[in-house]
Design an enzyme around this catalytic site. Structure first.
Site, PDB file in Angstrom:
ATOM      1  N   CYS A 162       0.817  -1.213   0.000  1.00  0.00           N
ATOM      2  CA  CYS A 162       0.000   0.000   0.000  1.00  0.00           C
ATOM      3  C   CYS A 162       0.852   1.265   0.000  1.00  0.00           C
ATOM      4  CB  CYS A 162      -0.929  -0.024   1.215  1.00  0.00           C
ATOM      5  SG  CYS A 162      -2.035   1.365   1.276  1.00  0.00           S
ATOM      6  N   CYS A 167      -1.728   1.924  -2.790  1.00  0.00           N
ATOM      7  CA  CYS A 167      -2.647   3.025  -2.488  1.00  0.00           C
ATOM      8  C   CYS A 167      -2.006   4.405  -2.535  1.00  0.00           C
ATOM      9  CB  CYS A 167      -3.242   2.863  -1.088  1.00  0.00           C
ATOM     10  SG  CYS A 167      -3.326   1.189  -0.464  1.00  0.00           S
ATOM     11  N   LYS A 170      -0.346   5.570  -5.894  1.00  0.00           N
ATOM     12  CA  LYS A 170      -1.452   5.561  -6.857  1.00  0.00           C
ATOM     13  C   LYS A 170      -2.355   6.770  -6.680  1.00  0.00           C
ATOM     14  CE  LYS A 170      -5.201   4.109  -5.724  1.00  0.00           C
ATOM     15  NZ  LYS A 170      -5.839   2.815  -5.749  1.00  0.00           N
ATOM     16  N   TYR A 303      -8.610  -3.233 -11.466  1.00  0.00           N
ATOM     17  CA  TYR A 303      -8.686  -1.837 -11.026  1.00  0.00           C
ATOM     18  C   TYR A 303      -7.328  -1.175 -11.117  1.00  0.00           C
ATOM     19  CZ  TYR A 303      -6.956  -2.534  -6.182  1.00  0.00           C
ATOM     20  OH  TYR A 303      -6.197  -2.797  -5.072  1.00  0.00           O
ATOM     21  N   GLU A 307      -6.862   2.254 -13.105  1.00  0.00           N
ATOM     22  CA  GLU A 307      -6.368   3.407 -12.349  1.00  0.00           C
ATOM     23  C   GLU A 307      -5.078   3.939 -12.960  1.00  0.00           C
ATOM     24  OE1 GLU A 307      -8.090   2.518  -7.849  1.00  0.00           O
ATOM     25  OE2 GLU A 307      -6.059   1.898  -8.324  1.00  0.00           O
ATOM     26  N   HIS A 575     -26.457  20.650   0.551  1.00  0.00           N
ATOM     27  CA  HIS A 575     -26.537  21.247  -0.764  1.00  0.00           C
ATOM     28  C   HIS A 575     -25.517  22.358  -0.901  1.00  0.00           C
ATOM     29  CE1 HIS A 575     -28.494  21.920  -4.557  1.00  0.00           C
ATOM     30  NE2 HIS A 575     -28.606  23.211  -4.301  1.00  0.00           N
ATOM     31  N   GLU A 580     -25.446  14.341  -1.900  1.00  0.00           N
ATOM     32  CA  GLU A 580     -26.853  14.532  -1.543  1.00  0.00           C
ATOM     33  C   GLU A 580     -27.799  13.759  -2.458  1.00  0.00           C
ATOM     34  OE1 GLU A 580     -28.583  18.464  -2.222  1.00  0.00           O
ATOM     35  OE2 GLU A 580     -27.021  18.903  -3.691  1.00  0.00           O
TER      36      GLU A 580
END
Ligand SMILES: Cc1cc2nc3c(=O)[nH]c(=O)nc-3n(C[C@H](O)[C@H](O)[C@H](O)COP(=O)(O)OP(=O)(O)OC[C@H]3O[C@@H](n4cnc5c(N)ncnc54)[C@H](O)[C@@H]3O)c2cc1C
Lengths: 600, 168
Positions: A162, A167, A170, A303, A307, A575, A580
């Site tokens: 990672c 992670c 990346k 992925y 990515e 908002h 939302e």
């Protein structure tokens, strides 16, 4: 032989049995035809323990022995198992003792002492979390971490995938690409700056790797401060309680422990075609590549592939992704295809239904030039193309093949190298546990490995009972348009609950920040899958849009609490945000209603 | 390793967080089990341990520590007081502090020297001396740690740090 009636005969028999018990660490009174006896003997074989079996049916006075055993142990049946002079019982009792770890304890002998309470193999996300927690609970802990260099010689520091090649680099490189898009948007918002905007790979690479260097050091310091003994060496089992640690100079040291945790993670898989290891890179090389990769072919649709292809394109590079069949296997396919379409619209080329055949070097250089030959999966078509860099991202293999698991008796799924464990991360060998990416059928995510490692240490050393929950784990794929999800994919929900029992609410949306630059209208998409049999509880959450990780994290917590559609509707939105949208979802997929959005 | 620890002078701990010497564990950076016999790699190894050459400035104010033995010889057993600069290549502030510190040392015209320790190359030393963050600067006289600080300081502060060490 007749039953022995006289006392001397009986006493003699008893002495004989007692001698057998005393002189054999593992003793099984058995009958050669008895399936339960076979089962028990197999167990010891599996545990690599020498087991002495006394086959009563093959002995002249077998039935006398059996009677005496009844007198001595209260058990008439076979198998009748003794370990280090302790009577265990029959087959069920022995298997139970194995599950409880009692067997191991008895096999180890009471006065057996080990160098460590716990040895953790692998200092990545899971291993570090587990070793630190165990040390914090007062245990004597060792963690071994060793990075085998890639075929091109890339290596890195402490902390596992990672931090070094996953992670962290990346996400930082994805962020680099996001900033590129933001700069284009900025002009529409009135920012004026010189037309020529360039990206410098080397600057980015150095900055990212400097940050990683500081993280490596931080981990090292944390291990010192928490009193975890860290060794930079490759570990492999040579006995169930003993490992050999080989450092980079080839020096071998042996260590023993009462318990072990396997956390060796995974490494990128290669293709097994000519030129793959010689000329291609993987994600293990990409993040520290000294030069800009240039025109790049990404092979695979994992992925990691999407990515990496995504951020490289975001840096302005010419990127092609070669896909054998589908995008993001295992993820919701509707979402995966939308994420892919967005990439395609933003200049990433997809070469679908092709598999590579060979890679040749045309010219050395930084970057050089490579020729890739591929063949179609459904026709005779051959593709030939020239690229500066070929990045292989076709999946990852668990690092379980070369760590002596056979010597420890740990079961590995021969097909994929994964380790099956029970719901307490325990392997078939009770004193050996496994966490993180090497687990069979579990999530391959850093926070999951950390959680599993921490909770495991607490269960082992603090009387904890909490188990790692692998259900409703939120995650995000950092494609150019990010995809966050939690819970079931549409396919999986259909399979589990059936079409009639699920309701899907969905909506397209246009993030406010996209409106002024006037881009990507009706590309962002939200979807929830509800279980009609259970008050429309949300069993699947899917979000394709900016800041997907930030959005999904909160809804992940809600799902952990069992949120229903009604509760989502009762939630007041913030908002103007993207998140939302989930508080106002009205159109069901089954209705076929219009889901495009316009304005507030 | 043990014999190296033995040849060291006894030193006392006078600063918080400086730990007793213990058998050094291994280096922070992982490398190959076997020296790679594969064709010349296309990419140079990442974050490789490129060893900076010793500084050859006119008066040789500072030097790069080469290994534990070198540290014992030139730092712990040094006749002169030594300022030890624990730094890392990835550390921005280190790049500012280093030259500043060298300047402050240079002003003392040979009454004090400066040892530079790259914590990724000499992890064991850094771990042993309780370095948690970089830059960490330790002042040592006769093998004893007598002062230390972490982070950036301005020129005046550095001057007084050095002066204090040589007893002015
Ligand atoms: C490109 C990429 C991007 C990713 N992005 C994300 C993300 O955004 N979010 C996320 O949650 N996850 C992400 N992941 C997944 C994440 O990195 C892993 O799930 C996580 O690192 C798994 O932790 P682990 O402890 O199982 O193994 P690892 O972190 O892989 O650690 C295993 C360590 O053990 C060492 N080791 C192996 N064998 C031995 C041995 N015999 N002796 C000593 N040491 C050994 C290895 O060298 C390694 O250092 C990404 C992965 C990749 C490849």
């Amino acid at each position: 032989m007749p039953p022995i009636e006289n006392d001397t005969g009986r006493a003699e028999l008893k002495t004989r049995i007692q001698q057998l018990i005393d002189s054999n660490p593992v003793l099984v009174f058995s009958k050669s035809y008895c399936p339960f006896c076979v089962k028990v003997k197999d167990l010891f074989k599996e545990l690599n323990v020498i087991c002495n079996a006394v086959e009563l049916d093959l002995m002249a006075d077998g039935s006398n022995l059996q009677d005496m055993l009844m007198e001595m142990t209260g058990q008439k049946t076979v198998p009748n198992v003794f370990i280090n002079k302790t009577h265990i019982g029959g087959c069920d009792k022995t298997l139970q003792a194995h599950r409880d770890g009692l067997l191991q304890q008895l096999l180890g002998g009471e006065n057996e002492t080990y160098d460590y309470d716990l040895i953790v193999i692998g200092g990545g996300s899971g291993g570090l979390a587990c070793s630190k927690e165990a040390a914090l609970l007062g245990k004597k802990v060792m963690v071994l971490d060793y990075v085998v260099p890639t075929p091109l010689g890339t290596t890195w520091g402490l902390g596992g995938t990672c931090v070094n090649v996953g992670c962290i680099p990346k996400k930082l490189m994805h962020q680099t690409a996001v900033l590129g898009t933001a700069m284009q948007d900025a002009r529409k918002f009135g920012w004026e700056f010189s037309e020529a905007v360039k990206h410098n790979w080397e600057t980015m690479k150095t900055a990212v790797n400097n940050y990683i260097g500081s993280l490596n050091w931080g981990y090292r310091v944390a291990l010192r401060d928490k009193n975890v003994n860290y060794v930079n060496a490759y570990a492999e089992f040579i006995e169930p309680h003993k490992i050999k640690a080989t450092n980079r100079r080839g020096k071998e040291v042996f260590h023993t422990a009462a318990r072990f945790v396997l956390a060796t993670g995974e490494r990128p898989r290669y293709l097994g075609i000519p030129g793959d290891k010689e000329y291609c890179i993987t994600s293990d090389d990409l993040f520290s590549l000294p030069h800009c990769p240039g025109k790049t072919l990404v092979i695979g649709a994992s992925y990691v592939a999407l990515e990496c292809g995504g951020f490289l394109a975001g840096l302005g590079l010419d990127v092609t992704v070669m896909v054998r069949s589908i995008l993001l296997r295992g993820f919701d396919q509707d979402m995966a295809n939308r994420a892919g379409e967005h990439m395609e619209e933003h200049g990433v080329k997809f070469l679908r239904k092709f598999v590579p055949v060979k890679v040749e070097e045309l010219e050395k250089g930084t970057p050089g030039r490579l020729k890739v030959t591929a063949k179609s999966t459904d026709s005779d078509e051959i593709f030939e193309g020239e690229f500066n860099t070929v990045l292989i991202a076709v999946g990852r293999d668990a690092c379980t093949g070369k760590i002596g698991l056979d010597k420890a008796g740990v079961h590995v799924n021969a097909k994929n190298g994964k380790i099956p464990v029970n719901d307490e991360e325990q392997t078939n060998v009770p004193h050996i546990y496994a966490i993180g990416d090497i687990l069979e059928g579990k999530w391959e995510l850093t926070p999951v490995a950390i959680q599993a490692g921490k909770l495991l240490a607490r269960r082992l050393y603090k009387g904890g009972t909490l188990k790692c929950d692998y259900v409703n784990v939120p995650t995000t794929v950092f494609t150019p348009l990010e995809y966050g999800c939690c819970g079931l994919s549409e396919e999986k929900a259909l399979e589990l609950y059936g079409q009639d029992n699920i309701e899907i609410y969905h909506s397209l949306f246009w993030p406010l920040e996209f409106t002024v630059p006037n881009r990507d209208n009706n590309k962002c998409y939200s979807k929830i899958i509800c279980n009609k049999l259970d008050s429309e509880r949300v069993v699947g959450f899917h979000y394709l849009g900016p800041n997907a990780g930030e959005v999904t994290q909160g809804y992940g917590a809600a799902m952990k609490c069992g949120i229903t559609k009604e509760q989502l509707d009762n939630t007041v939105g913030i908002h103007p945000t993207c998140a939302e949208i989930f508080t106002t979802m009205e159109v069901t997929k089954s209705s076929g209603g219009d889901i495009s959005q316009a304005g507030c | 390793m043990a014999h190296r620890l033995l040849v060291r002078r006894i030193w006392t701990v006078s600063v918080r967080d400086v730990r007793c010497p213990r058998a050094p564990s291994s280096a922070l950076y992982s490398t190959s089990l076997c020296s790679s016999a594969s064709p010349q790699p296309l990419l140079s190894p990442r974050r490789s341990l490129t060893r900076a050459l010793p500084v050859t400035s006119r008066r040789q104010v500072s030097f790069n520590v080469q290994d534990q033995e070198d540290f014992t010889e030139r730092v712990i057993n040094s006749e002169l007081p030594v300022v030890i600069d624990f730094h890392a290549q990835w550390c921005g502030p280190c790049k500012i502090l280093g030259p500043r510190l060298e300047k402050a040392i240079g002003k003392q015209k040979g009454r004090v020297t400066m040892a530079k320790v790259d914590i990724d190359e000499h992890t064991d030393l850094a771990i042993e001396y309780g370095v948690s963050a970089v830059p960490t600067v330790i002042a040592m006289r006769g093998g004893d740690v007598i002062d230390q600080f972490v982070g950036i300081k301005d020129e005046d502060q550095l001057d007084s740090f050095v002066k204090k060490l040589i007893g002015q």
